[in-house]
Design a protein around this motif. Sequence first.
Motif, mmCIF file in Angstrom:
data_model
loop_
_atom_site.group_PDB
_atom_site.id
_atom_site.type_symbol
_atom_site.label_atom_id
_atom_site.label_comp_id
_atom_site.label_asym_id
_atom_site.label_seq_id
_atom_site.Cartn_x
_atom_site.Cartn_y
_atom_site.Cartn_z
ATOM 1 N N LEU A 60 0.820 -1.208 0.000
ATOM 2 C CA LEU A 60 0.000 0.000 0.000
ATOM 3 C C LEU A 60 0.854 1.257 0.000
ATOM 4 O O LEU A 60 0.572 2.207 -0.737
ATOM 5 C CB LEU A 60 -0.947 0.044 1.201
ATOM 6 N N ARG A 114 -9.674 -3.974 10.194
ATOM 7 C CA ARG A 114 -10.531 -3.233 9.268
ATOM 8 C C ARG A 114 -9.727 -2.378 8.303
ATOM 9 O O ARG A 114 -10.053 -2.269 7.114
ATOM 10 C CB ARG A 114 -11.524 -2.371 10.057
ATOM 11 N N THR A 115 -8.673 -1.781 8.841
ATOM 12 C CA THR A 115 -7.806 -0.980 7.973
ATOM 13 C C THR A 115 -7.078 -1.891 6.982
ATOM 14 O O THR A 115 -6.934 -1.561 5.800
ATOM 15 C CB THR A 115 -6.792 -0.174 8.814
ATOM 16 N N ALA A 158 -9.303 -2.698 4.231
ATOM 17 C CA ALA A 158 -9.443 -1.561 3.320
ATOM 18 C C ALA A 158 -8.220 -1.467 2.402
ATOM 19 O O ALA A 158 -8.355 -1.207 1.200
ATOM 20 C CB ALA A 158 -9.611 -0.271 4.118
ATOM 21 N N PHE A 159 -7.049 -1.707 2.968
ATOM 22 C CA PHE A 159 -5.817 -1.675 2.167
ATOM 23 C C PHE A 159 -5.891 -2.727 1.066
ATOM 24 O O PHE A 159 -5.585 -2.466 -0.098
ATOM 25 C CB PHE A 159 -4.603 -1.960 3.047
ATOM 26 N N TYR A 175 -8.266 -1.748 -1.636
ATOM 27 C CA TYR A 175 -7.687 -0.682 -2.448
ATOM 28 C C TYR A 175 -6.688 -1.241 -3.453
ATOM 29 O O TYR A 175 -6.724 -0.892 -4.639
ATOM 30 C CB TYR A 175 -7.002 0.341 -1.548
ATOM 31 N N VAL A 182 -7.850 5.983 0.900
ATOM 32 C CA VAL A 182 -7.722 4.633 0.358
ATOM 33 C C VAL A 182 -8.867 3.736 0.819
ATOM 34 O O VAL A 182 -8.825 2.523 0.624
ATOM 35 C CB VAL A 182 -6.363 3.984 0.708
ATOM 36 N N VAL A 190 -10.450 3.588 4.122
ATOM 37 C CA VAL A 190 -10.635 3.201 5.523
ATOM 38 C C VAL A 190 -11.790 4.023 6.112
ATOM 39 O O VAL A 190 -11.826 5.239 5.945
ATOM 40 C CB VAL A 190 -9.346 3.447 6.344
ATOM 41 N N VAL A 224 -12.456 4.312 12.099
ATOM 42 C CA VAL A 224 -11.284 3.446 12.119
ATOM 43 C C VAL A 224 -10.029 4.239 11.758
ATOM 44 O O VAL A 224 -8.974 4.092 12.382
ATOM 45 C CB VAL A 224 -11.444 2.264 11.144
ATOM 46 N N ASP A 277 -6.771 4.258 14.161
ATOM 47 C CA ASP A 277 -5.501 3.684 13.695
ATOM 48 C C ASP A 277 -4.438 4.760 13.491
ATOM 49 O O ASP A 277 -3.256 4.535 13.735
ATOM 50 C CB ASP A 277 -5.709 2.901 12.400
#
Lengths: 140, 140
Positions: free
Chosen positions: A101, A126-127, A130-131, A134, B105, B107, B111, B115
């Motif tokens: 990322l 969760r992040t 998302a990464f 993406y 991106v 998220v 969150v 983070d």
Amino acid sequence: MTETDPTQTKGFDRARQAASRALTEDYVEMISDLAAEFGEARITDLAARLGVAHPTATKAVARLKREGLAVSRPYRGVFLTEEGEAMAESVRARHRVVVALLRAVGVPDEVAELDAEGIEHHVSSRTLAAFEAYLTRKTD
Amino acid sequence: MTETDPTQTKGFDRARQAASRALTEDYVEMISDLAAEFGEARITDLAARLGVAHPTATKAVARLKREGLAVSRPYRGVFLTEEGEAMAESVRARHRVVVALLRAVGVPDEVAELDAEGIEHHVSSRTLAAFEAYLTRKTD
DNA sequence: ATAAAATTGTAGCCAAGGCTACATTCCGCA
DNA sequence: TGCGGAATGTAGCCTTGGCTACAATTTTAT
């Protein structure tokens, strides 16, 4: 006055806890790496790779054993349990995603590798998801 | 055997150092926030916001004073020095960029906020620059 | 086969950050 | 005005992760 706002403090608490978990993750990942390279992880190699004195590594390994993540016999190499191996795998996977990322948004390769080492321990599931999403979009 | 590979260890050393700096940055940022809200940062408020007991905050403030980042008199509020204010500003700016990038991106907002608290301390200046460049491109 | 070298273990120390308990000071209000 | 509650300071302890120094074991090489 100022009421204790749980929403505010939450983030800081998380950050502190993560610092503790980060150590465990580093050791587990490194043991796994060394096992892949040499068949076993020696205390000296662990210490060298992590940049600490060998008794520090010994202590850390003792903790991993206590937590059921690793096993070892005196004067012999260290090995991960199934649970430890599983953690190593997810840590490694997360590391790869974070590096990917960072690169994807334009961070130079060497910098991405270095910063990922610190960042990865603070990336929640969760992040991470998302990464991955993406990166998938970007790749299509 | 395994020679001590400085390239390998570098990342871990950085990560450990960052953990120490993170505390300082959290306190400095929070003192600045409280100053903006109430005109001064009280020990109790600091402790409450950071989720620690008040003597812990007292110790931390003593360290900041030692390092020339803050000043205070007994039983009075804490104030940042120019140097401390400058650090607070850059920390806050970096926080904003990190949150913005995470959102960019994909998220989720809450969150991203959580983070970012942990991630931001591990974002080097080069990575920060890359984030800013990315956000600028995206905005165009 | 055995002495030297390398590796691992152990003991004990330090610093940092956290806490509780208790002392002190400040401040609002009766 | 002065008293009680809130805020701050101080003392002392715990845990963790790091280190050095030294002891014990294993490996290596002659």
